[in-house]
Every structure is written in C-alpha cells, then in structure tokens.
Write an enzyme that holds these catalytic residues in place. Structure first.
Site, mmCIF file in Angstrom:
data_model
loop_
_atom_site.group_PDB
_atom_site.id
_atom_site.type_symbol
_atom_site.label_atom_id
_atom_site.label_comp_id
_atom_site.label_asym_id
_atom_site.label_seq_id
_atom_site.Cartn_x
_atom_site.Cartn_y
_atom_site.Cartn_z
ATOM 1 N N LEU A 1 -32.064 26.404 85.884
ATOM 2 C CA LEU A 1 -30.778 25.722 85.805
ATOM 3 C C LEU A 1 -29.871 26.060 86.979
ATOM 4 C CD1 LEU A 1 -28.846 24.014 83.970
ATOM 5 C CD2 LEU A 1 -27.837 26.200 83.357
ATOM 6 N N GLN B 1 -30.592 17.389 75.050
ATOM 7 C CA GLN B 1 -29.809 17.294 76.272
ATOM 8 C C GLN B 1 -30.661 17.570 77.502
ATOM 9 O OE1 GLN B 1 -26.380 20.179 77.336
ATOM 10 N NE2 GLN B 1 -25.457 18.166 77.066
ATOM 11 N N ARG C 1 -23.896 17.562 73.843
ATOM 12 C CA ARG C 1 -23.055 18.763 73.898
ATOM 13 C C ARG C 1 -22.292 18.839 75.207
ATOM 14 N NH1 ARG C 1 -23.618 24.173 76.015
ATOM 15 N NH2 ARG C 1 -25.635 23.651 76.926
ATOM 16 N N HIS D 1 -32.836 20.809 78.302
ATOM 17 C CA HIS D 1 -31.925 21.953 78.361
ATOM 18 C C HIS D 1 -31.453 22.444 77.005
ATOM 19 C CE1 HIS D 1 -28.817 24.524 79.967
ATOM 20 N NE2 HIS D 1 -27.850 23.825 79.424
ATOM 21 N N GLU E 1 -23.460 23.714 85.755
ATOM 22 C CA GLU E 1 -22.383 22.762 85.971
ATOM 23 C C GLU E 1 -21.206 23.421 86.690
ATOM 24 O OE1 GLU E 1 -22.206 20.076 82.668
ATOM 25 O OE2 GLU E 1 -20.074 20.447 82.487
ATOM 26 N N PHE F 1 -15.062 22.182 83.736
ATOM 27 C CA PHE F 1 -16.438 21.807 83.392
ATOM 28 C C PHE F 1 -16.443 20.334 83.018
ATOM 29 C CE2 PHE F 1 -20.207 24.520 81.896
ATOM 30 C CZ PHE F 1 -20.163 25.336 82.991
ATOM 31 N N HIS G 1 -30.193 18.408 81.202
ATOM 32 C CA HIS G 1 -29.140 18.870 82.104
ATOM 33 C C HIS G 1 -29.342 18.201 83.458
ATOM 34 C CE1 HIS G 1 -26.490 21.373 84.451
ATOM 35 N NE2 HIS G 1 -26.060 21.965 83.356
ATOM 36 N N ARG H 1 -22.627 15.273 80.414
ATOM 37 C CA ARG H 1 -23.972 15.490 80.963
ATOM 38 C C ARG H 1 -24.900 14.307 80.794
ATOM 39 N NH1 ARG H 1 -24.852 21.802 79.277
ATOM 40 N NH2 ARG H 1 -23.432 22.566 80.885
HETATM 41 C C1 FAD Z 1 -30.086 28.236 81.593
HETATM 42 C C2 FAD Z 1 -29.074 27.986 80.523
HETATM 43 C C3 FAD Z 1 -27.718 28.103 80.801
HETATM 44 C C4 FAD Z 1 -26.771 27.880 79.819
HETATM 45 N N1 FAD Z 1 -25.447 28.002 80.133
HETATM 46 C C5 FAD Z 1 -24.515 27.799 79.166
HETATM 47 C C6 FAD Z 1 -23.126 27.934 79.454
HETATM 48 O O1 FAD Z 1 -22.733 28.228 80.578
HETATM 49 N N2 FAD Z 1 -22.239 27.732 78.456
HETATM 50 C C7 FAD Z 1 -22.633 27.423 77.187
HETATM 51 O O2 FAD Z 1 -21.776 27.279 76.323
HETATM 52 N N3 FAD Z 1 -23.937 27.298 76.887
HETATM 53 C C8 FAD Z 1 -24.885 27.482 77.842
HETATM 54 N N4 FAD Z 1 -26.223 27.348 77.530
HETATM 55 C C9 FAD Z 1 -26.622 27.172 76.118
HETATM 56 C C10 FAD Z 1 -26.511 28.502 75.372
HETATM 57 O O3 FAD Z 1 -26.844 29.555 76.229
HETATM 58 C C11 FAD Z 1 -27.441 28.583 74.174
HETATM 59 O O4 FAD Z 1 -27.352 27.434 73.426
HETATM 60 C C12 FAD Z 1 -27.070 29.756 73.291
HETATM 61 O O5 FAD Z 1 -27.042 30.939 74.046
HETATM 62 C C13 FAD Z 1 -28.006 29.907 72.126
HETATM 63 O O6 FAD Z 1 -27.734 31.110 71.454
HETATM 64 P P1 FAD Z 1 -28.469 31.488 70.107
HETATM 65 O O7 FAD Z 1 -27.924 32.812 69.699
HETATM 66 O O8 FAD Z 1 -28.381 30.367 69.164
HETATM 67 O O9 FAD Z 1 -30.003 31.610 70.507
HETATM 68 P P2 FAD Z 1 -30.801 32.548 71.547
HETATM 69 O O10 FAD Z 1 -29.913 33.285 72.461
HETATM 70 O O11 FAD Z 1 -31.846 31.682 72.121
HETATM 71 O O12 FAD Z 1 -31.451 33.631 70.625
HETATM 72 C C14 FAD Z 1 -32.520 33.367 69.767
HETATM 73 C C15 FAD Z 1 -32.966 34.655 69.146
HETATM 74 O O13 FAD Z 1 -33.899 34.395 68.124
HETATM 75 C C16 FAD Z 1 -34.999 35.237 68.255
HETATM 76 N N5 FAD Z 1 -36.148 34.551 67.674
HETATM 77 C C17 FAD Z 1 -36.532 33.276 67.884
HETATM 78 N N6 FAD Z 1 -37.636 32.999 67.174
HETATM 79 C C18 FAD Z 1 -37.947 34.123 66.498
HETATM 80 C C19 FAD Z 1 -38.992 34.475 65.591
HETATM 81 N N7 FAD Z 1 -39.954 33.612 65.229
HETATM 82 N N8 FAD Z 1 -39.003 35.729 65.097
HETATM 83 C C20 FAD Z 1 -38.061 36.629 65.457
HETATM 84 N N9 FAD Z 1 -37.065 36.340 66.298
HETATM 85 C C21 FAD Z 1 -37.011 35.102 66.812
HETATM 86 C C22 FAD Z 1 -35.111 35.506 69.714
HETATM 87 O O14 FAD Z 1 -35.815 36.703 69.959
HETATM 88 C C23 FAD Z 1 -33.647 35.609 70.105
HETATM 89 O O15 FAD Z 1 -33.193 36.926 69.846
HETATM 90 C C24 FAD Z 1 -27.181 27.539 78.520
HETATM 91 C C25 FAD Z 1 -28.528 27.403 78.238
HETATM 92 C C26 FAD Z 1 -29.478 27.592 79.231
HETATM 93 C C27 FAD Z 1 -30.907 27.326 78.927
#
Ligand code: FAD
Ligand code: SF4
Ligand code: SF4
Ligand code: FES
Lengths: 590, 234
Positions: free
Chosen positions: A254, A242, A400, A355, A257, A121, A244, A288
């Site tokens: 998306l 960021q 990141r 992103h 990468e 990556f 992307h 990135r």
């Molecule tokens: C398309 C894409 C591809 C990616 N690919 C990669 C990758 O290959 N490798 C990598 O390391 N990272 C990747 N990322 C980044 C990574 O996926 C995210 O940063 C990470 O999954 C975030 O996880 P999280 O648990 O913090 O939040 P999230 O998975 O976004 O979860 C947030 C949670 O909070 C809840 N929530 C939010 N607001 C409220 C509210 N007001 N009340 C109740 N619940 C709420 C939602 O329902 C959800 O359950 C990618 C991101 C994207 C957009």
C-alpha cells in the site's frame, strides 16, 4: 481422543489481537474480568500494524470540524448503505477515543501548539460537502503501528492473559445455538485446546487476501467470518470489497492515501492529472471507490503507463522533499525498497489493489452479533460478539472512508467490552459444553490428518486468488460473476482432494495454511454469490451492466449463509440515527 | 537457478539439526525480488520448510532470520544482495522450535521487564497531553521498533548474560519512555536500570545497529541512558 483435550475457562475470550481485540480486552481486564486473548501471531504482528495514514476524529485541530460533518461524509462515502445509528455513535465517540489513545501513549505527530497533527484524507469535507477537512490523526505514516503497540502495552500493564500463536478453528455452539467456547490449536505443539467462555468476541480482521494482488498481510484470511459461517451464522455485505487506488503496481504494497492528503496526485501516460475529469471538486481526494474506478477506466481506455499500459503514476516530487521525508518516511522507504523509485525524485507506479472487507459478521452498535431469527431481522446471539474488520456493524456501508477503520476498531472494541461487562453481570455461569460440537470441531481438525496423494494447498490457494481477481474485480458483470461462481464451486469440490504432505505436529505452518485456505474459499464464495445477486452499482460494487444505484430495490444489506451451496437473504438499512435527522440518499458527487 | 542452504530441524523426527540444499528456478519469481518471495516458493516445493511471515513488507517483524551470517527480515532483503548459496539459519542464541522458527520468549520477557507503557499519574486533561513538535521528535528512531529481535540476537552480551542483560531492543524501548515528555516515571525507570547487568553489559560492539531493519540505533539509545544516569548521579 476428545476426552483428553485440555480445557481452559474464561469469562470472556477475545479471538484476535489486532487493534479491535486489544481495545476490547483492555476494557474487560480493567473491569477485573477473567479475559484471554487468542492470536495466531504475536499481538504486535497483527495486521493493524500496517495501517499508515491515520484515524479520523473531528478534533478540528487544523480546520474547523465537528462530528456531524464527519457523520455526513461517512454516510455519503458508504453510498447510503451504512447504518446511521452506528455511524452517529462512532463519529460522536471519535474525539474522545483518539484522546484516550494519546493518553495511552500513542506518539501522535504534533502541531506547533502541541496538539495532535491531522491530515486531509479522501471524502472529508467541512459543512456537509464543502471545503476539504483535515480529520485524520496521524503518527507520521505509521499510525497503526503506534496504536497497536500502545494498546498491547496497556494490556501488558493490566496483565491480560495472552495465548500467542494459537489458531482458532471453530466456534463451539450448543444445540440451542449458544456459543460456549472455541476450539483452538496451539501452533507450537500442534495440540488442540478447548477454551470455554461465557462470552466470545471475534476480532479476527479482514479477508482481502482472497485476491491475488492485495495490500493485506498474508494472515488476513477471513478466519472469523468462516467460523461464523460454519456455525450456521450469516455474513453481511460481502460483495463490497474495497480496492485501494494506490497499491504498488503488480506487487500490492500500500501507498497510503496520506500521499494524496499531503498534496500528491495521479497522472496518466499523457501526464494528465485525470482526476480533474472524474471529481472536479475533490480531485485526488474523492472517495476510494471513485478514484479506483477512474484509474481502471484510464487503463481500459488505453491511457495507462508503462510497456503494457497497465498502471498509472502517483506523483509526489512536486512537494517539498522535507515534507515527504518527515511525514511519509515509511512510504518513501517502501517505494525505494520495492520499486527502486524515490518519490522525492520520480512518480510511483500504482494500481487499484484489494484492500479492505466492508462486509463481515453482522452486529449492532454494541458489538453483539445479530441474525434474523423468529421475529426480527436483527436478534442478538447471546454471548457472541464481533468487532473490527471481521464484523459489519455497518459503519462503512458500501465503501469505507480512509481513516475510519482504525476508528471503527477502537470505538466498537470499547463498546463491545462495555456490553460484555453488563452481560456478564447477569450471566454468571458457564453452560456445559455440547459434546456434539466438540466432536464436529475435532473432525474438522482431523480432516487434515488424511494421508495419501492429492492436490496441494498452495495450488488451490493460488488459483482461488487469481480467479477472484479475474472474476470479482473493480468492474463486474453478470456473465463474469456467474463464471466466477462456477470456478469457485470447482475449487471447493477439489478442496476435498487436498492432502497435506507434512503431517508433523510441531509448528506445522502448512497445516495452518490448509485451515486458512478452507476459510478463504468460504469467504470467496460469499463474495461472489453476494456480488452476482446485487444488480446495481453502489460504492465499491460496480456493475458495468447495472451502472446506477437502485435505492428502491437495493437499499438493503445482503446476508449470506453457506448452507445448500450458498443462500442469500436481505435486511433493511438502519437509516434512523440516534439523535439527529437521517441523511436521505442523494446522488453522490465529489 | 538460485541456490540455498537452509537449517532444518523438526523435533518430531530429527534427532539433530542439519543443513538442506534447495534450488529455485528464477523464472518462478515472476519479477519479485525479495528473499521471502523465494522461500515462499521453496515452501510450495517442500511444505515442511517452516518459517514465520505475515506482512511481507517489513512492518510486522515476523520473518527475522540469520541470512548469510547476518540477521535481517527476509521480506525486505533483496535476493540480488545475497551471495549464493544463500545460507539461512534461525536467529542465533535462541532455542529453535523448528527450522527457522525460534522461541522468542526470553526476548519478549526482557521487553516486558522495562515496563513498556506510558506512566503518568497526573489527572488526565480533557484534551490530549500537549507535547511540542520538538519533544515529539525525540521519539523518532525509537517508537518504530517492531520487536523483530534482529538486534538482541546479534548482541554477544545478550548471548553471554541470558536473562540478565536486557539487550538492545528492550533498552531502546526503555529509552523511548525515558525521553517521552509525557512519561513521569523517569527516576523509577532509571533506578531499575542501575544494575551491573541490565544496562552495563553493553560493550558498544554495534552489531545491533548494523542489523536493525528499521535503521534504528539501539547503541545510541543505550549511550544516552548512561548519560542520563551519570547526569543524575552528579
Ligand atoms: C496496508 C494497510 C493500511 C491501512 N491503513 C489504514 C489507515 O491509515 N487508517 C485506517 O483507518 N485504516 C487503515 N487500514 C485498515 C485497518 O488497518 C484495518 O482494517 C484494521 O487494522 C483491522 O483491525 P482488526 O483489529 O479488526 O484486525 P487485525 O489487526 O487484522 O487483527 C486480526 C487479529 O486476529 C487474529 N486472528 C485472525 N484469525 C485468527 C485465528 N483463526 N485464530 C487466532 N487468531 C486469529 C490475528 O492474529 C490478529 O491478531 C489499512 C489496512 C491496510 C491493509
Ligand atoms: S552495542 Fe551494545 S547492545 Fe548493541 S550489539 Fe553491542 S553490546 Fe549489544
Ligand atoms: S531495534 Fe530494530 S532490530 Fe531491534 S527489535 Fe527493534 S526493529 Fe528489530
Ligand atoms: S513479513 Fe512482516 S516483517 Fe517480514
């Protein structure tokens, strides 16, 4: 009214059921604590599901590797704004936690010898800047889906209590500043519910939806960050967004990468592999921010593709079609579906797309929310935690690295879980809820019961997103940012005149979108004001009028408070790692 | 103009459901092509129109609905593939909460029933549990399920045996663990499936295969579970 609101009580309340929230919940439920998880969508629909490429850990299954090289890459990738204690902690823990995920059932892609497949990556090197490393552990190009499902399954097995489709609106904070609970709305019934908890963990994900073209799900509206702001807490480093390099042009989905990790590369309208000019060594796998700036520059200088010369192309058709089909099946499907192009035959039009939110609620490496109080810049807020994309710990600094976020969410999910377990051993009792804070939270909810003619949520939301794209994009200047701040303030003022056309209770998604708009505007203002103040270029924040990094003046974290129309403060970067020597700032070349 | 006929029901004010016509000026799509893009614009016209959505790229499973008589995800259904007026209904056989939003609890319950987690009591090695590429490939076509519910709510046996027949989605997941070389609960899992209702209500009607937006094949998984049971019996 407020006396009739139903109340529930838990030792710990986790807000968010993405990878971060679920990893933390698992730690807590396995310690026999009474834990609940609130999520505005069914857990497996959280945005973690969309992560494609994979998760970094120096397993060394393919190339020689160790955590210290990973640490170096992460510090450098973040343009020396990351906190090195947290980065060391994360990179050291990585291998163990990937293996733990494997034991939880994650169906990682395998090598011949049965071990986990890893792909190269961006920004990964052996030996502190040497040869490309292959550090990203992958389940095809559906790694986030695989991790999220396994974590949910483990929580089902351990009987974690879930509030699915509940929307958190506000933290309930005592007069002394202790977080005591959360106001949530049961989306199905529309009724408010108070959840009291001795500890509260925010894991609400990112906010890149504030931009028009975004890789993010529609639910990524920065709710947790805005809740923190409304509770008087700061959010950190919000200028670092960021972009992307390879979102599908004009649409935003998306293209991971992983495509470049597997050997794909970018070309301009002359068919030139232009990354050779910007990053002669790392080429298309530079970090990135570097690749996104290169694309934006190609387009500005007239070498974009298509009728309007407004995108570049990502080429994969020189690769073995079987590799594309087996290692990148999801991305291939996405391209066929949304652009009609099969990457096995022809290149995909791409453009830098909002992103990831590097900034967020400030925390230390135990997941505790830290704020400047009386004596120190980082005093823990008793009982309040934040992890994952909504937090800023800060391991990603100003930019990141791909594959570090899935890592971040499990590492700090687990760490926060462990700290909460310790905290609860000494803090056994709930404190009586502050009536004033309940009243305030109810006023907030009832604000949307106001009837009459007014502006619509959809209009303001759309205008905010276009505004952010125009005034706070890949390249920034003072004039443009200042104008953005003005526009943002106008939108904030107009928010007061917004009325809901639909006042019904049951599953009123319009009402949820109204709360989300408020949250997004809070976060947009934080982003604009933090960006307008930082007169240097670092990582993802690039200022045409201040093209250089300025370590003397600016090697510090921004803190933004929403009082008085937005107030900024700063705190030092934690440059001292836990056990190894600090990586001092040097010029960043790829 | 694109024409729609959409199922409406708001328990706050409607005593019974009705179909409502909508029209959308194509130019407002600005080149976007999917059904979800269109109904998001309809929601701008009429805030009260309700449906779930999140990822808008076919990976989260939120926006499953019945589209011109067939279940699918709005976000990856091209408008150009649909005859007008486009008929939108909630997923069949599920209690409607409001408009296109159904109560999925019975579907989730069946999922939980099959114990959808890896079971392996052997001591954990310090490294990953080894799995050959071949063994891992057996999970392809299974682990990708996004629990959208399109298949189960298109399955007549699922409608006719509520709460008893597990349905294609849960059975597909059951098979995902049955064939995982790391899972050691094969016998226990098969025991629980050996029941006149849970598994054997599948009559190979194949609706599930036709509608799955991820191109998975629950019917084949069910067939394979039966083979495993047979093999065990002999
Ligand atoms: C398309 C894409 C591809 C990616 N690919 C990669 C990758 O290959 N490798 C990598 O390391 N990272 C990747 N990322 C980044 C990574 O996926 C995210 O940063 C990470 O999954 C975030 O996880 P999280 O648990 O913090 O939040 P999230 O998975 O976004 O979860 C947030 C949670 O909070 C809840 N929530 C939010 N607001 C409220 C509210 N007001 N009340 C109740 N619940 C709420 C939602 O329902 C959800 O359950 C990618 C991101 C994207 C957009
Ligand atoms: S093949 Fe079986 S599971 Fe699939 S729709 Fe038919 S009866 Fe249902
Ligand atoms: S098998 Fe396919 S249709 Fe059924 S729930 Fe899974 S993804 Fe949806
Ligand atoms: S919105 Fe996620 S699958 Fe359609």
């Amino acid at each position: 009214m407020k006396n009739n609101i139903e109340r529930r009580r838990f030792d710990c309340l986790v807000i968010g059921a993405g990878g971060a929230g679920l990893r933390a919940a698992l730690q807590l439920v396995q310690a026999d604590l009474h834990v609940a998880v609130v999520s505005k969508v069914f857990p497996t629909r959280s945005h973690t599901v969309a992560a494609q490429g994979g998760m970094n850990a120096a397993l060394g299954n393919l190339t020689p590797d160790n955590w210290h090289w990973h640490m170096y890459d992460t510090v450098k990738g973040g343009d020396f704004l990351g906190d090195q204690d947290a980065i060391e902690y994360m990179c050291r823990a990585a291998s163990r936690l990937v293996i733990e995920l494997e034991h939880f059932g994650v169906p990682f892609t395998r090598l011949e010898n049965g071990r986990i497949y890893q792909r190269p990556f961006g920004g990964q090197s052996q030996n502190y800047g040497g040869e490309q490393a292959a550090r990203t552990c992958a389940a095809a190009d559906r790694t986030g889906h695989a991790i999220l499902q396994s974590l949910y399954q483990q929580n089902l097995r351990s009987r974690t209590h879930f509030f699915d489709e509940y929307f958190a609106t506000d933290l309930l904070v005592s007069e002394e500043g202790v977080t005591q609970g959360v106001m949530v709305i049961d989306i199905e019934s529309g009724q408010p519910l108070i959840i009291e908890a001795k500890t509260i963990l925010l894991a609400t994900g990112g906010s890149a939806r504030i931009f028009r073209t975004s890789t993010n799900a529609m639910i990524n509206t920065g709710d947790g960050m805005a809740m923190a702001l409304r509770a008087g807490l700061p959010i950190q480093d919000m200028e670092f967004v960021q972009f992307h390099p390879t979102g599908i042009a004009g649409l935003g989905m998306l293209i991971s990468e992983a495509t470049r990790g597997e050997g794909g590369y970018l070309i301009n309208k002359d068919g030139e592999r232009f990354m050779e000019r910007y990053a002669p060594h790392a080429l298309d796998l530079a970090s990135r921010d570097v690749v996104s700036r290169a694309i934006a520059t190609e387009i500005r200088e007239g070498r974009g593709c298509g009728e309007n010369a407004d995108y570049v192309l990502l080429q994969l058709h020189h690769l073995d079609p079987d590799i594309v089909k087996s290692r990148l099946p999801g991305i291939r499907g996405m391209s066929i579906r949304f652009t009609g192009i099969d990457p096995v035959d022809a290149p995909i039009p791409v453009f830098p797309t909002a992103h990831y939110t590097m900034g967020g609620i400030p925390t230390n490496r135990k997941g505790q929310v830290v704020v400047p109080l009386h004596h120190a810049p980082e005093e823990p807020q008793q009982g309040l935690y934040a992890i994952g994309e909504c937090a800023c710990v800060s391991v990603h600094g100003a930019n990141r690295l791909g594959g570090n976020s899935l890592l971040d969410i499990v590492v700090f999910g687990r760490a926060a879980g462990n700290h909460i377990i310790d905290f609860l051993a000494d803090n056994r009792f709930h404190t009586p809820l502050s009536e004033a804070s309940i009243e305030q939270a109810m006023d907030h909810i009832q604000r949307w019961d106001k009837k009459g003619e007014g502006e619509s949520v959809a209009d303001i939301t759309k205008q905010m997103r276009v505004m952010m794209e125009q005034y706070c994009g890949v390249f920034r200047t003072q004039d443009v940012l200042d104008e953005g701040v003005e526009k943002g303030r106008e939108l904030l003022a107009r928010l007061a005149d917004v009325r809901l056309g639909d006042q019904s209770k049951v599953f009123n998604t319009a009402r949820i979108e109204a709360f989300e708009l408020e949250n997004q505007l809070e976060v947009a203002m934080a982003t604009l004001l933090s960006a307008a103040a930082r007169t240097e270029s670092r990582g993802a924040h690039s200022r045409l009028d201040f093209p250089d990094r300025d370590d003397r003046e600016w090697m510090k974290h921004t803190l933004y408070y929403n009082r008085d129309g937005g107030v900024l403060d700063y705190k030092p970067v934690r440059t001292q790692p836990l056990t190894v020597d600090s990586f001092p700032p040097v010029e960043r070349v790829y | 103009m694109i024409r729609f006929s959409i199922y409406r029901f708001n328990p706050d004010k409607d005593s019974k459901p009705y179909m409502q016509d909508y029209q959308l000026d194509e130019s407002r799509l600005e080149g976007r092509k999917m059904l979800l893009d269109a109904i998001l614009l309809l929601k701008e016209q009429d805030e009260s129109l309700s449906f779930r959505r999140s990822c808008r790229e076919g990976v989260c499973g939120s926006d499953a609905m019945n589209i011109n008589g067939s279940n699918g995800l709005a976000c990856i259904t091209p408008l150009s593939s649909l005859k007008q007026p486009i008929n939108l209904n909630p997923l069949p056989g599920m209690p409607v909460i409001r408009d296109l939003i159904v109560d999925m609890e019975s579907f989730y319950r069946q999922y939980r029933t099959i114990k959808p987690w890896l079971m392996n009591d052997e001591p954990e090695p310090e490294i990953e549990r080894l799995q050959s590429d071949e063994e891992r490939k057996k999970l392809d076509g299974l682990y990708e399920c996004i629990l959208c519910g399109c298949c189960s709510t298109a399955c007549p046996s699922f409608w006719w045996n509520p709460g008893k027949y597990l349905g294609p989605a849960a059975l597909l997941q059951s098979y995902r663990f049955l064939v995982d070389s790391r899972d050691k609960a094969t016998n226990e899992r098969l025991d629980e499936l050996e029941d006149p209702f849970r598994l054997f209500r599948c009559h190979s009607i194949m609706n599930c295969v036709e509608v799955c937006p991820r191109d998975l094949n629950p019917a084949l998984a069910i067939h394979n579970i039966r083979k495993m049971l047979l093999k065990r019996a002999t």
